[in-house]
Design a protein around this motif. Sequence first.
Motif, PDB file in Angstrom:
ATOM      1  N   VAL A  90       0.854  -1.188   0.000  1.00 59.87           N
ATOM      2  CA  VAL A  90       0.000   0.000   0.000  1.00 59.87           C
ATOM      3  C   VAL A  90       0.888   1.236   0.000  1.00 59.87           C
ATOM      4  O   VAL A  90       1.773   1.384   0.849  1.00 59.87           O
ATOM      5  CB  VAL A  90      -0.926   0.007   1.222  1.00 59.87           C
ATOM      6  N   PHE A  91       0.640   2.135  -0.996  1.00 63.07           N
ATOM      7  CA  PHE A  91       1.464   3.324  -1.177  1.00 63.07           C
ATOM      8  C   PHE A  91       0.596   4.590  -1.183  1.00 63.07           C
ATOM      9  O   PHE A  91      -0.279   4.731  -2.044  1.00 63.07           O
ATOM     10  CB  PHE A  91       2.200   3.299  -2.527  1.00 63.07           C
ATOM     11  N   PRO A  92       0.829   5.530  -0.276  1.00 62.02           N
ATOM     12  CA  PRO A  92       0.285   6.872  -0.496  1.00 62.02           C
ATOM     13  C   PRO A  92       1.174   7.580  -1.506  1.00 62.02           C
ATOM     14  O   PRO A  92       2.407   7.460  -1.442  1.00 62.02           O
ATOM     15  CB  PRO A  92       0.370   7.525   0.887  1.00 62.02           C
ATOM     16  N   LEU A  93       0.594   8.283  -2.465  1.00 64.08           N
ATOM     17  CA  LEU A  93       1.395   8.902  -3.525  1.00 64.08           C
ATOM     18  C   LEU A  93       2.411   9.887  -2.959  1.00 64.08           C
ATOM     19  O   LEU A  93       3.535   9.983  -3.461  1.00 64.08           O
ATOM     20  CB  LEU A  93       0.475   9.613  -4.526  1.00 64.08           C
ATOM     21  N   ALA A  94       2.031  10.595  -1.903  1.00 65.58           N
ATOM     22  CA  ALA A  94       2.945  11.557  -1.273  1.00 65.58           C
ATOM     23  C   ALA A  94       2.870  11.373   0.238  1.00 65.58           C
ATOM     24  O   ALA A  94       1.780  11.274   0.808  1.00 65.58           O
ATOM     25  CB  ALA A  94       2.575  12.987  -1.658  1.00 65.58           C
ATOM     26  N   GLY A 132       7.643   4.745  -8.790  1.00 68.36           N
ATOM     27  CA  GLY A 132       8.324   3.752  -9.617  1.00 68.36           C
ATOM     28  C   GLY A 132       9.304   2.918  -8.823  1.00 68.36           C
ATOM     29  O   GLY A 132       9.399   1.700  -9.000  1.00 68.36           O
ATOM     30  N   ARG A 133      10.058   3.571  -7.925  1.00 68.33           N
ATOM     31  CA  ARG A 133      11.017   2.848  -7.091  1.00 68.33           C
ATOM     32  C   ARG A 133      10.287   1.933  -6.105  1.00 68.33           C
ATOM     33  O   ARG A 133      10.763   0.832  -5.812  1.00 68.33           O
ATOM     34  CB  ARG A 133      11.927   3.820  -6.346  1.00 68.33           C
ATOM     35  N   ARG A 134       9.156   2.383  -5.618  1.00 69.14           N
ATOM     36  CA  ARG A 134       8.398   1.537  -4.690  1.00 69.14           C
ATOM     37  C   ARG A 134       7.856   0.297  -5.412  1.00 69.14           C
ATOM     38  O   ARG A 134       7.882  -0.815  -4.874  1.00 69.14           O
ATOM     39  CB  ARG A 134       7.261   2.335  -4.053  1.00 69.14           C
ATOM     40  N   TYR A 135       7.367   0.485  -6.623  1.00 71.41           N
ATOM     41  CA  TYR A 135       6.936  -0.671  -7.413  1.00 71.41           C
ATOM     42  C   TYR A 135       8.097  -1.649  -7.618  1.00 71.41           C
ATOM     43  O   TYR A 135       7.940  -2.866  -7.475  1.00 71.41           O
ATOM     44  CB  TYR A 135       6.416  -0.222  -8.782  1.00 71.41           C
ATOM     45  N   PRO A 141       2.457  -9.619  -5.095  1.00 74.37           N
ATOM     46  CA  PRO A 141       1.645  -9.720  -6.314  1.00 74.37           C
ATOM     47  C   PRO A 141       0.812  -8.484  -6.639  1.00 74.37           C
ATOM     48  O   PRO A 141       0.484  -8.259  -7.801  1.00 74.37           O
ATOM     49  CB  PRO A 141       0.749 -10.933  -6.056  1.00 74.37           C
ATOM     50  N   PHE A 142       0.465  -7.668  -5.625  1.00 76.60           N
ATOM     51  CA  PHE A 142      -0.387  -6.501  -5.887  1.00 76.60           C
ATOM     52  C   PHE A 142       0.126  -5.284  -5.127  1.00 76.60           C
ATOM     53  O   PHE A 142       0.678  -5.396  -4.026  1.00 76.60           O
ATOM     54  CB  PHE A 142      -1.838  -6.768  -5.475  1.00 76.60           C
ATOM     55  N   ALA A 143      -0.098  -4.108  -5.729  1.00 75.09           N
ATOM     56  CA  ALA A 143       0.193  -2.841  -5.063  1.00 75.09           C
ATOM     57  C   ALA A 143      -1.014  -1.926  -5.197  1.00 75.09           C
ATOM     58  O   ALA A 143      -1.662  -1.891  -6.249  1.00 75.09           O
ATOM     59  CB  ALA A 143       1.431  -2.188  -5.669  1.00 75.09           C
ATOM     60  N   VAL A 144      -1.307  -1.210  -4.132  1.00 73.42           N
ATOM     61  CA  VAL A 144      -2.427  -0.255  -4.108  1.00 73.42           C
ATOM     62  C   VAL A 144      -1.856   1.147  -3.912  1.00 73.42           C
ATOM     63  O   VAL A 144      -1.141   1.397  -2.936  1.00 73.42           O
ATOM     64  CB  VAL A 144      -3.411  -0.580  -2.961  1.00 73.42           C
ATOM     65  N   THR A 145      -2.138   2.042  -4.835  1.00 75.11           N
ATOM     66  CA  THR A 145      -1.661   3.415  -4.740  1.00 75.11           C
ATOM     67  C   THR A 145      -2.832   4.351  -4.472  1.00 75.11           C
ATOM     68  O   THR A 145      -3.848   4.326  -5.183  1.00 75.11           O
ATOM     69  CB  THR A 145      -0.945   3.839  -6.034  1.00 75.11           C
ATOM     70  N   ASP A 164     -12.968  10.672  -5.216  1.00 75.56           N
ATOM     71  CA  ASP A 164     -13.898   9.633  -5.676  1.00 75.56           C
ATOM     72  C   ASP A 164     -13.798   8.319  -4.906  1.00 75.56           C
ATOM     73  O   ASP A 164     -14.489   7.352  -5.229  1.00 75.56           O
ATOM     74  CB  ASP A 164     -13.693   9.368  -7.169  1.00 75.56           C
ATOM     75  N   GLN A 165     -12.897   8.275  -3.893  1.00 76.35           N
ATOM     76  CA  GLN A 165     -12.742   7.068  -3.058  1.00 76.35           C
ATOM     77  C   GLN A 165     -12.407   5.819  -3.886  1.00 76.35           C
ATOM     78  O   GLN A 165     -12.830   4.718  -3.578  1.00 76.35           O
ATOM     79  CB  GLN A 165     -14.015   6.821  -2.231  1.00 76.35           C
ATOM     80  N   THR A 166     -11.631   6.009  -4.955  1.00 78.05           N
ATOM     81  CA  THR A 166     -11.088   4.876  -5.713  1.00 78.05           C
ATOM     82  C   THR A 166      -9.565   4.913  -5.621  1.00 78.05           C
ATOM     83  O   THR A 166      -8.976   5.976  -5.366  1.00 78.05           O
ATOM     84  CB  THR A 166     -11.504   4.894  -7.188  1.00 78.05           C
ATOM     85  N   VAL A 167      -8.939   3.767  -5.822  1.00 82.63           N
ATOM     86  CA  VAL A 167      -7.483   3.658  -5.747  1.00 82.63           C
ATOM     87  C   VAL A 167      -6.998   2.889  -6.976  1.00 82.63           C
ATOM     88  O   VAL A 167      -7.789   2.244  -7.672  1.00 82.63           O
ATOM     89  CB  VAL A 167      -7.040   2.937  -4.461  1.00 82.63           C
ATOM     90  N   THR A 168      -5.695   2.959  -7.231  1.00 75.49           N
ATOM     91  CA  THR A 168      -5.105   2.206  -8.342  1.00 75.49           C
ATOM     92  C   THR A 168      -4.523   0.897  -7.820  1.00 75.49           C
ATOM     93  O   THR A 168      -3.694   0.910  -6.903  1.00 75.49           O
ATOM     94  CB  THR A 168      -3.996   3.010  -9.039  1.00 75.49           C
ATOM     95  N   VAL A 169      -4.973  -0.198  -8.408  1.00 75.38           N
ATOM     96  CA  VAL A 169      -4.418  -1.516  -8.074  1.00 75.38           C
ATOM     97  C   VAL A 169      -3.554  -1.966  -9.245  1.00 75.38           C
ATOM     98  O   VAL A 169      -4.017  -2.020 -10.384  1.00 75.38           O
ATOM     99  CB  VAL A 169      -5.535  -2.543  -7.804  1.00 75.38           C
ATOM    100  N   ARG A 170      -2.306  -2.287  -8.942  1.00 74.26           N
ATOM    101  CA  ARG A 170      -1.356  -2.736  -9.971  1.00 74.26           C
ATOM    102  C   ARG A 170      -1.001  -4.204  -9.731  1.00 74.26           C
ATOM    103  O   ARG A 170      -0.673  -4.597  -8.610  1.00 74.26           O
ATOM    104  CB  ARG A 170      -0.090  -1.893  -9.925  1.00 74.26           C
ATOM    105  N   GLU A 171      -1.076  -4.996 -10.806  1.00 74.40           N
ATOM    106  CA  GLU A 171      -0.710  -6.420 -10.723  1.00 74.40           C
ATOM    107  C   GLU A 171       0.748  -6.588 -11.105  1.00 74.40           C
ATOM    108  O   GLU A 171       1.209  -5.981 -12.067  1.00 74.40           O
ATOM    109  CB  GLU A 171      -1.613  -7.232 -11.665  1.00 74.40           C
ATOM    110  N   ARG A 172       1.478  -7.390 -10.335  1.00 76.37           N
ATOM    111  CA  ARG A 172       2.937  -7.499 -10.460  1.00 76.37           C
ATOM    112  C   ARG A 172       3.417  -7.985 -11.832  1.00 76.37           C
ATOM    113  O   ARG A 172       4.252  -7.325 -12.467  1.00 76.37           O
ATOM    114  CB  ARG A 172       3.436  -8.463  -9.376  1.00 76.37           C
TER     115      ARG A 172
END
Length: 434
Positions: free
Chosen positions: A343-347, A379-382, A391-395, A403-411
């Motif tokens: 889980v990553f906060p963008l800033a 990018g470095r966190r990914y 397997p997954f990251a949530v930003t 909008d209470q949505t997040v980005t889910v990235r698959e490894r």
Amino acid sequence: MPAPDLETLTSLAKRRGFVFPSSEIYGGFASTWDYGPLGAELIRNIKDAWWRRVVHMRPEVVGLNASILMHPRIWEVSGHIEHFADPLVECPICRRRFRLDDVPDGKCPYDGGQLTDPRMFNTMFRTFVGPVEDDASVAYLRPETAQSTYVNFKNVRDTARVQMPFGIAQIGKAFRNEITTGNFIFRSREFEQMELQYFVEPGQDDESHEDWVDARFAWWQDLGLEPRRLRLRPHSPEELAHYAKATTDIEYEFPFGWGELEGIANRTDFDLKRHAEASGTDLSYFDDAARQHVTPYVIEPAAGVDRAALAFLSDAYTVQEVAGKPRTFLNLDPRLAPFKVAVFPLARNRPPLVELATRIADDLRANWPIFYDASGSIGRRYARQDEAGTPFAVTIDFDSLDDQTVTVRERDSMRQERVASDGLRAYFADQLAW
């Protein structure tokens, strides 16, 4: 893609916290290794996957957790003191010692000297129990977990009320004073075993042995090992252990070549009969159909946790080119991955982002191991989590606050999608279902 070389794998394992050299600040201690934060999770997941498949999914198999130190008479009766030895050869020039099978040409790999004739070396660790170091206080660190299962055969039958055929499974430490170690965590003097003793009626042992070979071979593939890097190798009559009627090894093509991952042996009734005779304890069962007492035969699948970790890391190591640059990641099966979601906060200097990210991480942590990271570019966190096999990251970004949505990235694919933050539990429950 080809497997990485051992140096590359060792470097990644240390850099990301899978495996460290033991006692490193004191210069290390030969052939001993410590599992770091990611490694501790990896080997726990391997053991959990084995236990689930071998014990929890089989109603006739129960568990055991026995002590490492046992009565020294056990090792005499089992034949370990007599037979548990390797042929040792020595270089008269540099004085280095080797297992005979590690130097098939009879030459020292360091200076080319002609090695001495082999002599047998018992690989059991000997110690003393109590304040006096004499013959009466001699004990041994167990070289396998199997013997503690045999001497507990009656205890388990009496308390678990299991019927033939049945199995007793155990995961635990074992120790062998290896002449030569090496190839990273493949061969060391302290290691962990996953062993099953499966008790069957005499006459049904050949079929049961074949069934267990098939079942165990399928397990490794189910957890992601490439079939082309796996093979079965039956033992020739000349190499069978003193207790074995038949043995088949499951071998994996490690970076240094083919090596044993797991051995499945037909141990016949050798161990139970020997311990029954020596102890005076009845270790048979009563066959109602034949109206007689029978000593079971034993089928033993035995795998090493450390070798399993090495195989899974080696097989998962992947390098692909993305936008003209190499990208390294571990495509570990999610069941084995140390962390399931990052889980990553963008800033990290924007409190609303941090608060939402922390709340999401805490909510997901109730179900899965979660890694929270707020430092460095996204990018470095990914990249760090790719090398950890997550397997997954949530930003959580600024749009998430609106909008209470997040980005889910698959490894593996790096595919990204927007998911409602309050739907993440359901999303990952589906993605991580097994």
